[in-house]
Design a protein around this motif. Sequence first.
Motif: not given
Ligand code: BDP
Length: 724
Positions: A379, A306, A178, A547, A228-229, A412-413, A186-187, A345, A343, A384, A310
């Motif tokens: 996922k 993606k 990411w 998070h 992915v973003n 992340e979590y 990211e993360r 998600f 994806r 998530d 989001e």
């Molecule tokens: C979430 C994350 C975010 C990701 C998203 C994803 O917080 O940063 O962009 O998943 O998987 O868990 O697209």
Amino acid sequence: MNLNKLLFLLYFSICLNANSQNLDGYKLWLNYDKIEDPQLASDYSNLVRSIYLSNSSDILKNAQNELGRAIPRLLEKNGSYTATIQPENTLIIELFEKLPSDLRLQLENDFRTTNDEGFLIKTISYKSNPVTVISAKKDIGILYGVFRLLHLMQTHQKLTTIDLIDSPKVKLRMLDHWDNLDRTVERGYAGFSLWNWQKLPGYIDQRYIDYARANASIGINATVLTNVNANALILNPMYLDKVEALATIFRSYGIQVYLTARFSAPIELGNLKTADPLDPDVQNWWKNKAAEIYKRIPDFGGFLVKANSEGQPGPQNYGRNHVDGANMMATALEPYGGIVIWRAFVYSEHDDTDRAKQAYDEFLPYDGKFMDNVLVQVKNGPIDFQPREPFHPLFGAMKQTPLVIEFQITQEYLGFSTHLVFLPKLFEEVLDADTFQKGKGSTVSKVIDGSLYGNTLTGMAGVANIGTDLNWTGHPFAQANWYGFGRLAWNPYLSAETIAEEWLKATYSSEKAFVEPLKKMMITSREAVVNYMTPLGLHHIFDTGHHYGPGPWVDDLGRPDWNPVYYHNADYNGIGFDRTPTGSNATEQYAKELETIYNDTRKIPEKYLLWFHHLPWDYKLKNGIDLWDGLALKYQEGVNQVKDMITTWKNAKPYLTEGQFKEINMLLQIQLKEAEWWRDACLLYFQTFSQRPLPKGVDKPAHTLAYYRSLKFPFAPGIRPQWD
Ligand code: BDP
């Protein structure tokens, strides 16, 4: 010399021997520490006394380089090589088709069971001499075979009569980075992105090579370089030049490069007015882009997308659906053998259905409609990447579409890179889960390796935890999560225990007295984090955005399903998300066998209790105690487990250098503090509803609820600098 001094020197020399090569962790599990055992050292020396290895390709050259790196370190001598295959050879490393016919004859049957990336390592006889042969159908199999042989040496296996055949069970074994173009991740909790876009393509950092080596050593064969973003700029010629340079290095380790494709790229880069997938100009734009990429990178893997998730653009912006979008890109990539990984998600702010249900509802009707070169990436769980989730109901349900399972290796979590959590335990739980979709035994692994529904395109993806930190992953034990992901992608049926043991031996020491307790510690670490963060099926009670830490009280975010209160539903009556027919009925998305179990509080495993049920505070758990007490005791158990981890680490001190010991000891102390923080903050908050005292055995909170609520972390790592 007095006794103290002698003891000190002895201790010092044990420390040095324990791990003299890898003090900073940079070498990962490719340490190649000297073999001290005289018998093993002599056996291994015999094995490499006369090596034949063809090095007619870049991949084979890298196999030779690895032997050249490892043998002198393991044995303090060089291997000796012959230019052709000779009767005196002790180790012959060659493609099957190039072996002399009498060797081929002996190995023919074994080869029927290997696939294109598989290999064998076998001791047979050649002109009446014993010889060990590493052979494969393709160069990459040879490289994997060499890495395996070196791993076996590192972990002190007897190799005198080896007979090993192995092939990966999953085709795409992929890391998803990411990583943003500004090098933030990211993360990401291990520094910045490895990809130095500024200096590429001219400057090739040794790290790119070592990254590829490490991946090849565990069988990873695909990497998605970007977040992915996605940022469309990566598809511009200036960046493609840089991607090409990385692809060239990675190719020589059998790794294909993929990019994330921003759906609106035709507008942003191509000046088109639309990115509508049914618009011919848009379709042409992607076709031309694919042609441009493949001209530079003939083995380019494809796109990871993606879309409409989001805030990311996607086909729905134009009234089209996921199939339209994915197939449009797949058409562009198909002439070159490229694939689209789309994806699943997705969850929408315009839909108040339980978020856990939305991806299934949206994607199941598309089953069978995607082109053959499309895989859907799902996922591991329906929400998530939580410390524990039941498996995603799309696994097993989507029968005509190859599904890639997406795990998050970055934590992340799960405590960022300060908490020791051995994730293969989590991965194993999901892979072993039975979906019952084609009768008993329809496990998630069988969906993923294609054996359940007979699909040939198969994949496992892990969101990488790698960055510029000297030791790659921030926490030294987080290396085991990268390692373990690779091993499970190769063989989803491996046990977490086997993986922990392999990793400990290759990274630290093969001493039983070291390995056994640490293996136990690693295995428990995953349950510990579940206990001190989200026990009994709780989920998504993390503080907002970053998070980091607990935020069960958060109730003011833009959409209901971003708020922790949406997920735990605590009130004066009880706690938990009712996903049975009296609630969101998410249980209906699972096979009948599981639906019945999940709906029934007497049958459901308690680890999923509050995921599927809203229950009163005095609900009786299986051990006869009230839910409130049970919840509090679980939080305490998690804290106690971290304390045990600290003790285990202290006992391992004789096998470690002072630096290694200290580093992880400090991290474990932080983990303990944060585990206590989670316990105290969550229990104080939930207590405002349960209105019951903490049961005996649970420590008194150190601060007030108001204190925990007041904590703010504006600079917690891993958040994108700007959210689109
Ligand atoms: C979430 C994350 C975010 C990701 C998203 C994803 O917080 O940063 O962009 O998943 O998987 O868990 O697209």
